[in-house]
Scaffold this active site. Structure first.
Site, short mmCIF file in Angstrom:
data_model
loop_
_atom_site.label_atom_id
_atom_site.label_comp_id
_atom_site.label_asym_id
_atom_site.label_seq_id
_atom_site.Cartn_x
_atom_site.Cartn_y
_atom_site.Cartn_z
N GLY A 170 0.83 -1.21 0.00
CA GLY A 170 0.00 0.00 0.00
C GLY A 170 0.85 1.24 0.00
O GLY A 170 1.40 1.61 1.03
N MET A 171 0.96 1.87 -1.17
CA MET A 171 1.81 3.05 -1.30
C MET A 171 1.00 4.34 -1.32
O MET A 171 1.17 5.21 -2.18
CB MET A 171 2.67 2.94 -2.56
CG MET A 171 3.78 1.88 -2.46
SD MET A 171 5.07 2.33 -1.27
CE MET A 171 4.55 1.46 0.19
N VAL A 173 -0.07 7.73 1.17
CA VAL A 173 0.80 8.68 1.89
C VAL A 173 1.47 8.03 3.09
O VAL A 173 2.69 8.15 3.28
CB VAL A 173 -0.04 9.90 2.35
CG1 VAL A 173 0.78 10.77 3.31
CG2 VAL A 173 -0.47 10.73 1.14
N MET A 174 0.70 7.29 3.90
CA MET A 174 1.26 6.68 5.09
C MET A 174 2.23 5.55 4.75
O MET A 174 3.30 5.43 5.36
CB MET A 174 0.14 6.16 5.99
CG MET A 174 -0.71 7.25 6.63
SD MET A 174 0.21 8.21 7.86
CE MET A 174 0.31 7.02 9.21
N ARG A 194 -0.82 -2.51 -5.53
CA ARG A 194 -1.62 -3.22 -6.53
C ARG A 194 -1.51 -2.53 -7.89
O ARG A 194 -1.19 -1.34 -7.99
CB ARG A 194 -3.08 -3.26 -6.10
CG ARG A 194 -3.73 -1.88 -6.07
CD ARG A 194 -5.19 -1.93 -5.70
NE ARG A 194 -5.77 -0.60 -5.72
CZ ARG A 194 -7.07 -0.36 -5.54
NH1 ARG A 194 -7.89 -1.37 -5.29
NH2 ARG A 194 -7.54 0.88 -5.60
N ALA A 242 -9.32 0.17 5.48
CA ALA A 242 -9.97 -0.82 6.34
C ALA A 242 -11.15 -1.46 5.62
O ALA A 242 -11.66 -0.95 4.63
CB ALA A 242 -10.45 -0.14 7.62
N SER A 294 -0.35 6.48 14.74
CA SER A 294 -0.79 7.88 14.79
C SER A 294 0.37 8.82 14.51
O SER A 294 1.51 8.54 14.86
CB SER A 294 -1.38 8.20 16.17
OG SER A 294 -1.76 9.57 16.23
N GLY A 295 0.03 9.94 13.89
CA GLY A 295 1.03 10.95 13.61
C GLY A 295 0.89 11.58 12.24
O GLY A 295 1.55 12.55 11.91
N LYS A 349 -6.34 2.76 19.24
CA LYS A 349 -6.22 3.79 18.21
C LYS A 349 -7.59 4.42 17.91
O LYS A 349 -7.70 5.63 17.67
CB LYS A 349 -5.65 3.19 16.92
CG LYS A 349 -5.55 4.17 15.73
CD LYS A 349 -4.76 5.42 16.08
CE LYS A 349 -4.34 6.23 14.87
NZ LYS A 349 -5.31 6.46 13.83
N HIS A 352 -8.19 6.80 20.64
CA HIS A 352 -7.28 7.94 20.38
C HIS A 352 -7.93 8.89 19.38
O HIS A 352 -7.94 10.12 19.58
CB HIS A 352 -5.95 7.40 19.84
CG HIS A 352 -5.07 8.44 19.20
ND1 HIS A 352 -5.32 8.98 17.95
CD2 HIS A 352 -3.93 9.04 19.63
CE1 HIS A 352 -4.40 9.86 17.65
NE2 HIS A 352 -3.53 9.92 18.66
N ASN A 353 -8.47 8.35 18.30
CA ASN A 353 -9.06 9.20 17.26
C ASN A 353 -10.29 9.94 17.76
O ASN A 353 -10.55 11.08 17.36
CB ASN A 353 -9.42 8.35 16.04
CG ASN A 353 -8.20 8.00 15.21
OD1 ASN A 353 -7.07 8.20 15.65
ND2 ASN A 353 -8.41 7.47 14.04
N GLU A 356 -9.13 12.74 19.71
CA GLU A 356 -8.65 13.71 18.72
C GLU A 356 -9.81 14.53 18.15
O GLU A 356 -9.71 15.76 18.02
CB GLU A 356 -7.92 12.96 17.61
CG GLU A 356 -7.40 13.81 16.47
CD GLU A 356 -6.81 12.95 15.37
OE1 GLU A 356 -7.15 13.17 14.19
OE2 GLU A 356 -6.00 12.05 15.68
N ARG A 607 -40.58 4.44 33.57
CA ARG A 607 -40.43 3.14 32.90
C ARG A 607 -41.31 2.08 33.56
O ARG A 607 -41.90 1.22 32.89
CB ARG A 607 -38.97 2.70 32.92
CG ARG A 607 -38.03 3.60 32.12
CD ARG A 607 -36.58 3.11 32.19
NE ARG A 607 -36.43 1.91 31.37
CZ ARG A 607 -36.02 0.73 31.83
NH1 ARG A 607 -35.79 0.57 33.14
NH2 ARG A 607 -35.89 -0.31 31.03
#
Length: 640
Positions: A170-171, A173-174, A194, A242, A294-295, A349, A352-353, A356, A607
């Site tokens: 997987g090329m 950005v990350m 791919r 994902a 992350s980053g 993660k 974390h998001n 964020e 209730r």
């Protein structure tokens, strides 16, 4: 990859080794630096070393070589005069041997010109007599320039290097950024992307060719060639979207992998999917490591925060590589830790998001109040934020916000030219569904996601704004007082955001028996990741002594001090028509957590009234459920 440069004194081992280190980004070591003091003293006196002197030294180097290989490789300059010495150093299967040789006159001249070296020229004779010519490796004449010899060696390494240590699929950005990070840290890395005719063609090979200065980066456009280039056990990092794409890629890889291979999912997969993949792949003998990263682009390139989970043994074998590429905390320790079993890394993660999301939203609310409530310019707002940064509110997101506020294009603030529609990728909604499943309050972080959803329909907002004639109304209160209240409101909102996220992690960890280490999680979030901050550094220490942010004594003092500021700004902002979803939800969350006698007794009574759901009486120590026939009770009641 281990490369050992051999030769007698004066042959240029250190010079060549240093050049190779610069070009391969592998660390350079000089074997002379590992001599015990007794050996150094003996050589300084002009006394040649014997085998008894050298064997312990060589044994130390052999152990170092094993450790260097585990962490990605190294360049070693070592005389290694005898074949028996080289056999001791051959403590791993594959070593690239480079042998430097030259005329005695050249060697003598070089040794005479050396300064501050403990090896006297007189020992050259004994080294030449001891030297045993090897029948293997690359032999170079030292009459050539160091640059020419280094180039020859690199060509040799590329032609004979059998395998890359890690592969990345997987090329995007990350993926590209992580590949460059690895290659620059001395890790031989293969990359693959791919092939989609007319859209994605020769992505990996073109990427590698555009970085020909990185000798350890190899690009492949065929999956089979990519797999063949990887050393066993194969270690493959998936940096693809994902969902179905992950499953399809794993399906393609399985026929090409042996048992013991390691697959790392570095994307933002849903942790429950990662749990299922961990179990399924384990049955096939494949080690699966879900790993949060992350980053962003810069973090991946210079040092991200890494959150791996899954098979513990596979993690241990991968750890030396992860430590090399990860960000470092304030003590120099890599921002990577084993999070827990199965999909724990992706779960952490995900949380974390969501933190964020909330942190970004509360900063946006703060800036909106500064600009349209206090009526100050973007530059003035940036100055306020920079003052806060130096007054205990240090954070990466606050810092970049100040940069954004100051940025102009053609004398116009760029922020004011950006359409107010915020995007999202799904991790926020996953965290909400998880909080609901585990019956954990998550309102501040929920509202951060909702705010982005509301922003998406710009046309609807424009229409309703005109219909209701909505506008922000400026504050009339004292500016200095308002800035103090707003600072406290922002500071407390941050604490509540983090408390909300960590509280969810605690609940899930307990339910799934994951035993998450929250101090360690906070530590790896102190650098490299988007939510790094001074507050996060405080949480590292807090979780070593306390299980709760709200119950910690130091936080208790701050929360009590800042709560009036948050209450004031939420009330004032809402009165002046400012939407403050995270600030107001955060305040309600805090009040809900600290309220002893809430209004929930009425809800439970309702209730029971319409659905016979029962309730618990306060005066019943056994907490037995009770149902009341409210209608009959009402009929029996006598009017006063």
């Amino acid at each position: 990859m281990i490369c050992i440069v051999t030769g007698v004194s004066g042959s240029g081992k250190t010079t060549i080794g240093t050049l190779l280190s610069e070009k391969t980004h592998l660390p350079f070591y000089d074997a002379d630096d590992f001599h015990p003091n007794t050996n150094v003293e003996k050589m300084s006196q002009g006394i040649p070393l014997n085998d008894k002197d050298r064997i312990p030294w060589l044994a130390t180097l052999a152990e170092k070589i094993q450790n260097w290989e585990k962490s990605g490789g190294a360049i070693l300059a070592c005389s290694a005069l005898k074949e028996s010495y080289r056999q001791i150093l051959q403590s791993i299967p594959e070593i690239f041997w480079i042998h430097l040789q030259g005329e005695r006159l050249i060697l003598e001249e070089r040794m005479k010109n050396r300064k501050n070296h403990y090896m006297p020229p007189g020992l050259l004779e004994s080294q030449l007599e001891t030297w045993e010519q090897p029948a293997y490796g690359l032999h170079l004449d030292i009459k050539n320039t160091p640059e020419a010899m280094a180039s020859t060696i690199l060509d040799h390494l590329l032609a004979h290097s059998s395998h890359s240590h890690i592969g990345i699929i997987g090329m995007g950005v990350m993926g590209k950024s992580l590949a460059l990070n690895m290659a620059e840290k001395g890790i031989p890395v293969a990359v693959y992307n791919r092939h989609v005719a007319g859209k994605e063609e020769r992505i990996a090979s073109n990427f590698a060719n555009s970085h020909i200065d990185l000798a350890l980066l190899n690009g492949f456009d065929k999956l089979e060639d990519f797999i063949k280039d990887l050393a066993e056990p194969k270690k493959i990092l998936l940096m693809i979207p994902a969902g179905e794409a992950i499953d399809q890629q794993i399906k393609q890889l399985l026929p090409l992998l042996k048992k013991g291979a390691i697959l790392i999912d570095g994307g933002n997969s849903f942790y429950e999917d990662s749990n299922k993949r961990s179990i399924a792949l384990s049955k096939k003998g494949i080690n699966f490591l879900p790993m949060g990263i992350s980053g962003g682009e810069e973090g991946a390139r210079k040092g991200p925060s890494l959150m791996p989970s899954g098979d513990k043994n596979a993690f241990e074998s991968l750890l030396p590589y992860l430590q090399k590429i990860a960000a470092k905390d304030k003590d120099g320790k890599a921002c990577v830790t084993y999070v827990g079993p199965e999909g724990a890394g992706h779960f952490v993660k995900m949380v974390h998001n969501s933190i964020e999301y909330a942190e970004m939203q509360v900063i946006a609310e703060t800036v909106h109040l500064l600009r349209y409530g206090l009526k100050i310019s973007p530059q003035e707002a940036a100055n306020v934020l920079r003052n806060w940064l130096s007054e205990g509110l240090r954070s990466f997101l606050l810092e970049i916000t100040a940069d954004i506020l100051e940025t102009k294009v053609n004398d116009t603030y760029l922020l004011d030219e950006i359409l107010d529609q915020a995007g999202q990728k799904g991790t926020g909604s996953w965290s909400i569904s998880t909080a609901l499943n585990y019956q954990t309050a998550y309102s501040p972080l929920f509202e951060a996601v909702t705010a982005r959803q509301l922003s998406a329909d710009k046309a609807d907002r424009v229409k309703l704004s005109q219909l209701y004639q909505h506008r922000f109304r400026a504050f009339a209160e004292d500016k200095v007082l308002l800035l103090d209240h707003l600072k406290n409101a922002y500071a407390l909102s941050r604490i509540i955001n983090h408390e909300t996220g960590f509280h969810l992690m605690q609940q899930v960890s307990q339910a799934l028996n994951w035993n998450l280490d929250f101090s360690e999680i906070a530590r790896i979030w102190t650098n490299g990741c988007i939510i790094r901050s001074g507050l996060m550094e405080e949480l590292v220490v807090l979780f070593q002594k306390s299980a709760s942010i709200l119950e910690d004594q130091s936080m208790l003092v701050k929360i009590k001090e800042w709560k009036p500021g948050l209450s004031f700004m939420v009330g004032l902002g809402l009165q002046h028509d400012f939407p403050l979803p995270v600030m107001s939800a955060g305040l309600n969350y805090l009040l809900g957590r600290i309220t002893e006698n809430s209004s929930a007794n009425l809800i439970q009574a309702q209730r029971d009234y319409f659905g016979a759901h029962t309730y618990i009486r306060k005066d019943d120590p056994d907490r037995n459920p009770v149902h009341t026939d409210w209608i009959s009770l009402k009929k029996q009641a006598k009017p006063k």
